[in-house]
Design a protein around this motif. Structure first.
Motif, mmCIF file in Angstrom:
data_model
loop_
_atom_site.group_PDB
_atom_site.id
_atom_site.type_symbol
_atom_site.label_atom_id
_atom_site.label_comp_id
_atom_site.label_asym_id
_atom_site.label_seq_id
_atom_site.Cartn_x
_atom_site.Cartn_y
_atom_site.Cartn_z
ATOM 1 N N GLY A 1 8.729 4.721 0.291
ATOM 2 C CA GLY A 1 7.907 4.145 -0.674
ATOM 3 C C GLY A 1 7.217 5.058 -1.708
ATOM 4 N N PHE B 1 6.218 6.685 -4.706
ATOM 5 C CA PHE B 1 6.408 6.653 -6.066
ATOM 6 C C PHE B 1 5.392 7.375 -7.041
ATOM 7 C CE2 PHE B 1 3.310 3.358 -4.612
ATOM 8 C CZ PHE B 1 2.338 3.715 -5.561
ATOM 9 N N THR C 1 13.576 4.782 -10.381
ATOM 10 C CA THR C 1 13.159 3.652 -9.884
ATOM 11 C C THR C 1 12.162 2.805 -10.392
ATOM 12 O OG1 THR C 1 14.203 4.678 -7.603
ATOM 13 C CG2 THR C 1 12.904 2.418 -7.519
ATOM 14 N N THR C 2 10.888 3.526 -10.570
ATOM 15 C CA THR C 2 9.773 2.851 -10.936
ATOM 16 C C THR C 2 9.788 2.551 -12.471
ATOM 17 O OG1 THR C 2 8.720 4.843 -10.995
ATOM 18 C CG2 THR C 2 8.636 3.307 -9.153
ATOM 19 N N GLU C 3 10.690 2.893 -13.177
ATOM 20 C CA GLU C 3 10.787 3.017 -14.748
ATOM 21 C C GLU C 3 9.511 3.539 -15.333
ATOM 22 O OE1 GLU C 3 11.452 -0.917 -15.663
ATOM 23 O OE2 GLU C 3 13.220 -1.055 -14.236
ATOM 24 N N GLN C 4 8.862 4.652 -14.615
ATOM 25 C CA GLN C 4 7.742 5.444 -15.037
ATOM 26 C C GLN C 4 8.276 6.681 -15.764
ATOM 27 O OE1 GLN C 4 4.331 4.593 -14.967
ATOM 28 N NE2 GLN C 4 4.986 2.685 -14.584
ATOM 29 N N LYS C 5 7.394 7.382 -16.598
ATOM 30 C CA LYS C 5 7.681 8.608 -17.013
ATOM 31 C C LYS C 5 6.332 9.346 -16.865
ATOM 32 C CE LYS C 5 6.771 7.405 -21.933
ATOM 33 N NZ LYS C 5 7.368 7.270 -23.126
ATOM 34 N N ILE D 1 11.536 8.394 -1.360
ATOM 35 C CA ILE D 1 11.522 7.171 -2.112
ATOM 36 C C ILE D 1 11.829 5.948 -1.148
ATOM 37 C CG2 ILE D 1 12.820 5.655 -3.954
ATOM 38 C CD1 ILE D 1 13.440 8.614 -5.254
ATOM 39 N N TYR E 1 -2.398 16.164 -9.156
ATOM 40 C CA TYR E 1 -2.819 15.611 -8.084
ATOM 41 C C TYR E 1 -2.356 15.919 -6.736
ATOM 42 C CZ TYR E 1 -4.831 12.904 -11.710
ATOM 43 O OH TYR E 1 -5.849 12.259 -12.964
ATOM 44 N N ARG F 1 -7.751 9.298 -2.972
ATOM 45 C CA ARG F 1 -7.675 8.353 -1.993
ATOM 46 C C ARG F 1 -7.629 9.149 -0.465
ATOM 47 N NH1 ARG F 1 -6.219 2.879 -2.079
ATOM 48 N NH2 ARG F 1 -6.808 2.191 -4.270
ATOM 49 N N GLU G 1 0.897 3.947 7.577
ATOM 50 C CA GLU G 1 0.033 3.515 6.382
ATOM 51 C C GLU G 1 -0.118 4.250 5.119
ATOM 52 O OE1 GLU G 1 -1.303 0.323 6.899
ATOM 53 O OE2 GLU G 1 -2.703 0.070 5.320
ATOM 54 N N PRO G 2 0.379 3.702 3.954
ATOM 55 C CA PRO G 2 0.507 4.503 2.738
ATOM 56 C C PRO G 2 -0.568 4.654 2.017
ATOM 57 C CG PRO G 2 1.507 2.472 2.153
ATOM 58 C CD PRO G 2 1.023 2.143 3.647
ATOM 59 N N PHE G 3 -0.971 5.939 1.512
ATOM 60 C CA PHE G 3 -2.010 6.171 0.404
ATOM 61 C C PHE G 3 -1.304 7.011 -0.719
ATOM 62 C CE2 PHE G 3 -3.976 5.580 4.743
ATOM 63 C CZ PHE G 3 -4.832 4.698 4.511
ATOM 64 N N TRP G 4 -1.879 6.261 -1.930
ATOM 65 C CA TRP G 4 -1.439 6.923 -2.868
ATOM 66 C C TRP G 4 -2.614 7.719 -3.982
ATOM 67 C CZ3 TRP G 4 -1.349 4.301 -8.063
ATOM 68 C CH2 TRP G 4 -0.955 5.215 -9.211
#
Lengths: 200, 200
Positions: B168, B170, B47-51, B165, B15, B187, B180-183
């Motif tokens: 923000g 992630f 930090t986010t405990e994702q994989k 990080i 992405y 988006r 202003e954040p866009f993930w």
């Protein structure tokens, strides 16, 4: 008549709420019906090893901000319920029980649940609250309360949740158009386009 | 001159690749520059405990399908590298080292890395591969290879990753427009709209 599209969601999902305000309109443009299919996202999280967004570091802060920003973009009211997320077992059971009797009333109840939850910020957890929301739609309060305690109704929601997960629904909203899956309220424009073009 | 927008991404993110093909064009429409900011998503995942998405049950299958579908929508070539995800330390270090010397060359290298990774399906992990991609841009091979082993260059990437990080970021892409954040690559239309309107 073309196949209905499937709209999987959890009643405690802000993005599910947002999608619920647009999905029927998008489908109608293309002569399609929508099957609303609440399920328990927590059960999917056991498979995907996820937990609710707002409990996740970094992601939680972003999404709290994005819930409200997305609602402004959709032009709908938004308040996060407290507690959030809330257990949506009762409204989900009520939905399927009612859907077998009167699909239009079931959809009206679903809209009322979503509006109470995210338009007004009220956690829709108790059977009593669901019954109060169902009464103006013409659902008998005592009958609904009895249904919510019926083992067959409980089993129905478990089966629907299992079926949603088997279909691949790992988040809310999760929309399936002619076998094509779309995850997220920010993908509704793609759903619209897929319906218009049959794919790309 | 209006503030540049920040484009955070990991070179091993499909992405991120998709967003990289559109972000400068969107910014340019509004007279904005884009600061490209590769970081190591794996550090954010701690930090986010994702994989990685493709390692997640249900979500992995969806996203493998969606990577290619999204690329068709963007009108860009797509092949998933093998292995995927790949360690993007070398191209990220090379980017910052080059950005301090020639920001336009750094951006050209980033485009070359993304094209090799997701246009051609080649994991861009080794220093040698990065040097080979940098050479046509006019970067001296020996100088780049030496830089990739320089402790200061290594530290720079760590600092940039920490800063991303702290901001923000992630996920990838993560775009910040005037705070202003866009993930997400889905988006970018919202980024475009935010730039046009200053918010909603």
């Amino acid at each position: 008549m073309p196949e209905a599209i499937d709209f999987y969601f959890d009643f405690s999902s802000p993005y599910g709420y947002l999608a619920s305000t647009r999905i029927d309109g998008i489908a109608a443009k293309h002569g399609r019906q929508v099957r609303w299919r609440p399920f328990l996202l927590g059960a999917a999280f056991k498979t995907t090893e996820q937990k609710p967004l707002v409990e996740q570091p970094l992601r939680g802060d972003y999404h709290r901000h994005d819930f409200a920003r997305s609602a402004r973009l959709f032009g709908v009211p938004f308040r996060l319920p407290d507690p959030f997320p809330f257990a949506a077992v009762a409204p989900s059971r009520a939905f399927y029980w009612l859907a077998d009797r009167d699909p239009e009333k079931a959809k009206a109840l679903a809209r009322a649940v979503f509006h109470a939850a995210f338009g007004e910020g009220r956690a829709v957890t108790s059977a009593e609250f669901v019954a109060a929301l169902a009464e103006p739609i013409g659902v008998d309060r005592a009958e609904l309360l009895a249904a919510l305690a019926d083992p067959a109704v409980k089993q129905r929601l478990r089966a629907e949740t299992d079926a949603a997960i088997a279909r691949g629904a790992f988040g809310s909203p999760f929309v399936v158009v002619d076998g094509e899956p779309f995850w997220g309220s920010d993908r509704l424009d793609q759903v619209d386009r897929w319906l218009a073009t049959g794919g790309w």
